[in-house]
Structure formats: C-alpha cells, structure tokens
Scaffold this motif. Structure first.
Motif, short mmCIF file in Angstrom:
data_model
loop_
_atom_site.label_atom_id
_atom_site.label_comp_id
_atom_site.label_asym_id
_atom_site.label_seq_id
_atom_site.Cartn_x
_atom_site.Cartn_y
_atom_site.Cartn_z
N SER A 1 0.83 -1.21 0.00
CA SER A 1 0.00 0.00 0.00
C SER A 1 0.87 1.26 0.00
O SER A 1 0.55 2.24 -0.68
N LEU A 2 1.97 1.22 0.76
CA LEU A 2 2.87 2.39 0.80
C LEU A 2 3.60 2.55 -0.53
O LEU A 2 3.79 3.68 -1.02
N LEU A 3 4.01 1.43 -1.13
CA LEU A 3 4.68 1.51 -2.44
C LEU A 3 3.72 2.04 -3.51
O LEU A 3 4.11 2.86 -4.34
N LEU A 4 2.48 1.57 -3.48
CA LEU A 4 1.49 2.03 -4.44
C LEU A 4 1.21 3.51 -4.26
O LEU A 4 1.11 4.26 -5.25
N CYS A 5 1.10 3.95 -3.02
CA CYS A 5 0.88 5.37 -2.75
C CYS A 5 2.04 6.20 -3.28
O CYS A 5 1.84 7.24 -3.92
N GLY A 6 3.27 5.74 -3.04
CA GLY A 6 4.43 6.47 -3.53
C GLY A 6 4.46 6.56 -5.05
O GLY A 6 4.77 7.61 -5.62
#
Length: 411
Positions: A98-103
């Motif tokens: 989720s954090l990678l996708l947000c970034g």
C-alpha cells in the motif's frame, strides 16, 4: 401429518452461505451509486466529468486490493491450520504494497493531472493517499473470507459504501468540486479498515509469517485478469475526457452511472456461483445458468432505459444531462455486456486459466486505439459495446471449449 424436511439444494446452501454477503455488497453498491448520482447533480457536467475519470482511475488502482483478497482467501481456505502464518504474511505484504502504491501514484500525480485535465494536482494526490487504506482493506477482507467469517466481512463491505455516501454528500454540499469529492472518498476509505482491524485484532498470528515471494507471485497472476477487466470497463471515460468536450465528457460520465448500476446489480450472482464454477463437475452448468440470469436481467434494464428514459434521467443527473436521454439504452446495454464479461472473468479465475486474460487486454488495446479517433459521444459508446460483445462471444466459446472434457455432473 408432518413430513420430514427435504435437504437443501446446492443453490439453497450457496444462498444461505453467501446471502449476508450478497446483501452487504448490494447495499455497498447502492451507496456508491447514490454518491455518484448526488455528485452528478451538484457538480454539473463539466466538473462531474473529471470526478468520474478519477473514480475510474481508483477502480483500476483497486486491482491490487482484489488480488490481495483473492490470494488471502485461497491460502487460508486451502490451509486452515496455517491461518496465523498466512494472516501475518498477507497483512505485512498489504502494508508494504500500500505504501509503495501510494508512492508510485504520488510520483505520477502530475501526469494524472494533465491526462485527466484536472483543475489542480490535489485530487490526484488524494487518489494516492486513498490507495493506502483501500489496499489494506483487501487483505483484511480476504482473511475474513478465507476464515468464513461472513458477518464481519459483511460489516466491512457496508463500511466501504455507506460512509462514502454520507461524507461525500456532506462535502459536496459545502463545496461541489472534484477536490472536495475526492477528499471525502479518501477519508471514507479508512472506515472499512477500522472495521477490519476490530474484526482481526485478536487474530492468532504466528511468529513465522509466510514467505512474501510466493504470495507476490500468486497475487500477480490473480490480479492480471482483473486488471484487464477493470481497464476495459473504465478506459472509455478516460478517452472521453480527452477526445470529447468538457460538456460531452460530462454527459458520457452521466450515462456511465447507468452502466455501472447495471454492471453491479447482479454482482451477487458471482458471489453465489463462484464456488460452483470452481468445481469441474458443476462449473459448466453454473456458468451457463448464471450467465443467462445476468444477461436476462440486463436486457430488462435495457428495455426499461429505452421505454422509461425520462424516468431514468432522474437517476443519472437530471435535466442538466437531457442531451444523453435518447442514448441511455446504449449505456444500459454496455452495463449488461460488462456484467456478463465480469462473470466470465471470474469463471476464468475459478478454473485458474491465465491465457484468457490476454484476450481482455487485446480488447483494451482496440478501444484505446480506435477510441482516440472517435469524435462523438455516440460513436464512443457504440465502439465499446461492439468490442465488448465480440470479446464476450470469444471468451464464452473458449470457456465452453475448455470445459468440454469436464466430468458430467453428479445426479
């Protein structure tokens, strides 16, 4: 005189098991539809066109959520003794992804702003931030589904729909803009995560989590076909936003409200039919029966949109969108084709076939290539309908051919 109760049929057992989920999904979809209908009325065609394109982008981003859910459910159902390991591994992967996708979405936000012709970059940033809870929710839903905890899963689905309508309606009353609407959507995405956290807070999580590598591989293969379908069902609004005027793209977006309503109306059929489509001795009958029901329901909607187009206008935005009234039946037909295609895609997933996804991607390429040359609203919706109809015929023929050697159903 009393008689012994007859044993429940397979369909009855499926309905009993999936009924609470089907109701929750329908309520979620009605709330989502109501939010779009209110937004179309309060924002007007010019502003609503950009919001519809942003919501379409979020549906494509949600493929990772669905991939996590499918993988978690399959792993837990197949290995109930390893629930702790799978749960911890899936949640760990969900937080990281989720954090990678947000970034990634934050890096792409300037491009999204230009592509969708937004008023500012902030709505694109809000899409990125909303992707974090949306992805985590997929892992939570998959764990609950695999553990067959239907009531908490139903509450999670309800939390995914009702808060969006309530918060979104309030935000649009204050300021009917794309930024205000997307802020409400991003905020409401945290509601199901809270429900999921409460449902899983006493979970038995093993100290040794499952390795992430096989999970990533399974999620990738499971998401490939879903990504193709979501790309196909949403690429037309992105094309409309770029090849049509602001007014006409807003009209197209309003017509798609009816399309999505027809698409999601029979979604419970997939929930009930999916287990039967996974078994070799029943999947042909389940596919044909479910497809007949979905198509029949869709054709009733098409006839209703044609005969009662004035009434249908109430549900797609009102008099500001009167120019699209005569073409509403086409948008209902598009929804019928997409709901049938969705069922076929899940039938592909049920038999763990990977090659059929390439056919869906080929249809996406056709729509993107030809759609960029179309200069009218009617031309674009006709193009998408024809492409989807051809794809539906090919996928159905291919699926039935693959099932020709399946064993006969038990009697």
């Amino acid at each position: 005189m009393t008689t012994a109760a007859s044993p429940p049929s397979r369909l009855g057992r499926l309905l009993d098991r999936g009924g609470v989920i089907a109701i929750a999904i329908m309520v979620m979809n009605v709330a989502t539809y109501a939010f779009q209908m209110v937004a179309a009325r309060l924002m007007g065609p010019n502003q609503y066109g950009s919001l519809a394109s942003l919501l379409a982008l979020m549906m494509i981003v949600a493929v990772l959520q669905l991939g996590l859910q499918a993988t978690a459910a399959r792993r837990i159902a197949a290995s109930p003794d390893d629930v702790g390991r799978v749960e911890r591994g899936i949640l760990r992967l969900a937080y990281r992804s989720s954090l990678l996708l947000c970034g990634l979405l934050l890096l792409l936000s300037p491009a999204v702003e230009r592509l969708l012709r937004l008023d500012s970059i902030y709505p694109a940033i809000l899409v990125a931030l909303g992707a974090i809870p949306m992805t985590v929710m997929g892992a939570q839903a998959g764990i609950l589904q695999g553990e067959r905890r239907w009531r908490p899963l139903a509450l999670l689905y309800l939390a995914a729909g009702a808060p969006r309508f309530v918060i979104g309606f309030a935000a649009l009353l204050v300021r009917p803009t794309e930024g205000s609407a997307m802020a409400a959507v991003a905020l409401s995405n945290f509601a199901p995560v809270v429900v999921g956290w409460f449902a899983l807070r006493h979970g038995n999580r093993a100290e040794d989590p499952e390795s992430l590598k096989p999970l990533v591989s399974e999620i990738w293969h499971g998401s490939f076909a879903l990504l193709a379908f979501f790309a196909l069902s949403n690429i037309d609004i992105l094309i409309a936003r770029n090849v049509l005027s602001d007014h006409n793209s807003g009209l197209y977006a309003a017509g798609l409200i009816l399309t999505k309503a027809v698409l999601f109306l029979p979604q419970f059929v997939t929930v009930v039919a999916f287990p039967a489509m996974s078994a070799t001795d029943s999947r042909r009958r389940a596919l044909l029966g479910s497809l007949g029901f979905v198509a029949g329901l869709g054709l009733i909607c098409v006839a209703g949109a044609a005969v009662l187009s004035a009434l249908a206008m109430v549900f797609v935005g009102g008099h500001a969108y009167d120019d699209v009234q005569g073409r509403l039946w086409l948008f209902a037909l598009l929804g019928t084709l997409l709901s049938s295609l969705q069922l076929l895609v899940y039938a592909v997933l049920a038999r763990q076939s990977r090659r059929s996804a390439y056919l869906v991607w080929a249809a996406v390429v056709v729509v993107a290539a030809v759609g960029s040359q179309v200069g009218s609203l009617t031309g674009l919706v006709v193009l998408v309908c024809v492409t989807d109809a051809v794809l539906l015929s090919i996928l159905l023929t291919h699926s039935l051919w693959r099932m020709k050697d399946d064993p006969a159903p038990a009697r």
